[in-house]
Design an enzyme around this catalytic site. Structure first.
Site, PDB file in Angstrom:
ATOM      1  N   GLY A 159      -0.030  -0.618   5.132  1.00 10.33           N
ATOM      2  CA  GLY A 159       0.768  -1.732   4.628  1.00 10.33           C
ATOM      3  C   GLY A 159       2.228  -1.317   4.700  1.00 10.33           C
ATOM      4  N   ILE A 161       4.156   0.320   2.595  1.00  7.88           N
ATOM      5  CA  ILE A 161       4.490   1.700   2.205  1.00  7.88           C
ATOM      6  C   ILE A 161       3.955   2.684   3.246  1.00  7.88           C
ATOM      7  CG2 ILE A 161       4.272   3.474   0.416  1.00  7.88           C
ATOM      8  CD1 ILE A 161       3.985   1.135  -1.630  1.00  7.88           C
ATOM      9  N   THR A 239      -0.037   8.900  -3.598  1.00  2.61           N
ATOM     10  CA  THR A 239       0.927   8.105  -4.377  1.00  2.61           C
ATOM     11  C   THR A 239       0.371   6.688  -4.562  1.00  2.61           C
ATOM     12  OG1 THR A 239       2.055   7.566  -2.307  1.00  2.61           O
ATOM     13  CG2 THR A 239       3.023   9.325  -3.654  1.00  2.61           C
ATOM     14  N   ARG A 241      -3.358   5.277  -6.007  1.00  5.54           N
ATOM     15  CA  ARG A 241      -3.972   5.242  -7.325  1.00  5.54           C
ATOM     16  C   ARG A 241      -4.919   6.424  -7.425  1.00  5.54           C
ATOM     17  NH1 ARG A 241      -0.491   2.322  -8.528  1.00  5.54           N
ATOM     18  NH2 ARG A 241      -0.561   0.216  -9.409  1.00  5.54           N
ATOM     19  N   GLU A 270      -5.040   8.923 -16.088  1.00  6.17           N
ATOM     20  CA  GLU A 270      -3.614   9.131 -16.353  1.00  6.17           C
ATOM     21  C   GLU A 270      -3.375   8.871 -17.836  1.00  6.17           C
ATOM     22  OE1 GLU A 270      -1.072   6.785 -13.826  1.00  6.17           O
ATOM     23  OE2 GLU A 270      -1.985   7.607 -12.022  1.00  6.17           O
ATOM     24  N   HIS A 289       3.346   9.790 -12.074  1.00  3.62           N
ATOM     25  CA  HIS A 289       3.331   8.425 -11.540  1.00  3.62           C
ATOM     26  C   HIS A 289       4.754   7.839 -11.506  1.00  3.62           C
ATOM     27  CE1 HIS A 289       0.549   4.698 -11.033  1.00  3.62           C
ATOM     28  NE2 HIS A 289       1.637   4.589 -10.297  1.00  3.62           N
ATOM     29  N   ALA A 291       6.592   7.465  -8.318  1.00  2.77           N
ATOM     30  CA  ALA A 291       7.044   7.291  -6.925  1.00  2.77           C
ATOM     31  C   ALA A 291       8.080   6.176  -6.769  1.00  2.77           C
ATOM     32  CB  ALA A 291       5.857   7.064  -5.999  1.00  2.77           C
TER      33      ALA A 291
END
Ligand code: GLV
Length: 328
Positions: A159, A161, A239, A241, A270, A289, A291
Site C-alpha cells: 500500500g 507505506i 511497524t 500491527r 502492547e 508504537h 512510527a
C-alpha cells in the site's frame, strides 16, 4: 430563536496541535485528559449520550459499545489502522467511520527504515556500549552488523507505506520483492520491484518488513512454519500491527538464532510486559508504537480526524471514510 443544541462529542485523549480547539468551537466537547486510555466502563459511560466519538487505536469500538450509544452518528479514529473498530457493526447502524491515511505515509516509512538501519547496524547496542563504559579501543570485530546496501528487502503489503518503504530501499541500492493482494505493475516499473509468492519472499529476503493492516487474513501471518522458511539470519521489521506476527513463534525463532533479529514498533500485546523474553535479547530493537510520531504528522492526523468527524456529524461523507458504502 432557540439555538440548536450542539452535537456532543467524546475524545478519548488530548491530541497534539489545535484540532481539538477547532472542534470545541463547533460541538459540546469532553476530552479524556489522562495519559492512559479511558477504562472500558468510562468509555461506555462517556459514549452513552454522545453523537460523535474520536478514538485512538487503544479504544475498542464494538457491538456492546454501539448498543449502549443510541445517538452515535460518527466515529473517527486517529490512526490509519482501524482494527480496534468493528466496522461492520458501525455500518449496520449506519455510522460512518473515519481514519487518517496519507498524512502519515512518509513519516511511518521514515521510521520503518530507521528501524531497519538501526537493527542492521546495531545502533542501540552501540549506544549502550559507549554509555556503559565498555568502549576501550578501536576493534576490527566490534559490533559487526549486516549491510543494508545490496541486500534483498521483502515487503509484506504494498500500500502507500509499503511503496514509500520501497522508494527508500531503492535509494540504498536494495533489491525489493513484495507480496500484495494485487499486483502493482506501475510500482514494479517505477521502482524495479518484483512481485513474488510468500514462500519466495521468505526464502530470499535478508530483511522482511510488514506493511499490512491487521485483519482476519493477516493475523499471525508470520507463524512458526513461516519463520522456519525464512532465510537463516534474516531480520524482521514490524511497524504494522503486533498481531501480524505470532509472538510465541517470534520468540522461538529469535531464541533459536534462525531469525537474526527483529525491530518492532508494534507488539502483541502492547505495551510489552516487562517479563517478555524479547526485552532480554540484544538483537531485538524496540519502540513504543511511534512510527507516525513526528510533530507535523501527529498534528495533521488530529486535524484529519476532526474533519472526518465534523463531516459525518453534518451527514456528509467523511473525507477519509472506511465504510463509504453508507453514502452510495
Ligand atoms: C498507527 O499505528 C496507525 O494505524 O495510524
Amino acid at each position: 430563536m432557540e439555538r440548536p443544541t450542539r452535537p456532543r462529542v467524546f475524545v478519548t485523549r488530548q491530541l497534539p496541535g489545535d484540532a481539538l480547539a477547532r472542534l470545541a468551537a463547533q460541538v459540546s466537547l469532553r476530552v479524556w485528559e489522562e495519559q492512559l486510555p479511558p477504562p472500558r466502563e468510562v468509555l461506555l459511560a462517556e459514549t452513552r449520550e454522545v453523537e460523535g466519538l474520536i478514538t485512538l487505536l487503544t479504544d475498542r469500538v464494538d457491538e456492546p459499545l454501539l448498543e449502549g450509544a443510541p445517538r452515535l452518528r460518527a466515529v473517527s479514529n486517529v490512526a490509519v489502522g482501524y482494527d480496534n473498530i468493528d466496522v461492520a457493526a458501525c455500518t449496520a447502524r449506519r455510522i460512518p467511520v473515519g481514519n487518517t491515511p496519507g498524512v502519515l505515509t512518509e513519516t511511518t516509512a521514515d521510521f520503518a527504515f530507521a528501524l531497519l538501519m538501526g537493527l542492521a547496524r546495531r545502533v542501540a547496542e552501540a549506544d549502550a556500549y559507549v554509555r556503559t563504559g565498555q568502549w576501550r579501543t578501536w576493534e576490527p570485530g566490534l559490533l559487526l552488523g549486516t549491510d543494508v546496501h545490496g541486500a534483498t528487502l521483502g515487503l509484506v503489503g504494498l500500500g502507500a507505506i509499503g511503496a514509500a518503504m520501497a522508494r527508500r530501499a531503492r535509494g540504498f541500492g536494495m533489491r525489493v520483492l513484495y507480496v500484495n493482494r494485487r499486483a502493482r505493475p506501475d510500482l514494479e516499473a517505477e521502482l524495479g520491484l518484483t512481485r513474488v509468492d510468500k514462500a519466495t519472499l521468505l526464502a530470499e529476503s535478508d530483511f522482511v518488513s510488514l506493511h499490512v493492516p491487521l485483519n482476519v487474513e493477516t493475523r499471525h501471518w508470520l507463524g512458526r512454519a513461516d519463520f522456519a522458511a525464512m532465510k537463516p539470519g534474516a531480520l524482521l521489521v514490524n511497524t504494522a500491527r503486533g498481531a501480524v506476527v505470532d509472538p510465541a513463534a517470534l520468540a522461538e525463532a529469535l531464541a533459536s538464532g534462525h531469525l537474526g533479529g527483529a525491530a518492532l514498533d508494534v507488539t502483541e500485546p502492547e505495551p510489552l510486559p516487562l517479563d517478555s523474553p524479547l526485552l532480554k535479547l540484544p538483537n531485538v530493537l524496540l519502540a513504543p508504537h511511534i512510527a507516525s510520531a513526528s510533530h507535523a504528522t501527529r498534528g495533521r492526523m488530529a486535524s484529519m480526524a476532526v474533519d472526518n468527524l465534523l463531516a459525518a456529524l453534518e451527514g456528509r461523507k467523511p473525507p477519509h471514510c472506511v465504510n463509504p458504502e453508507l453514502f452510495t
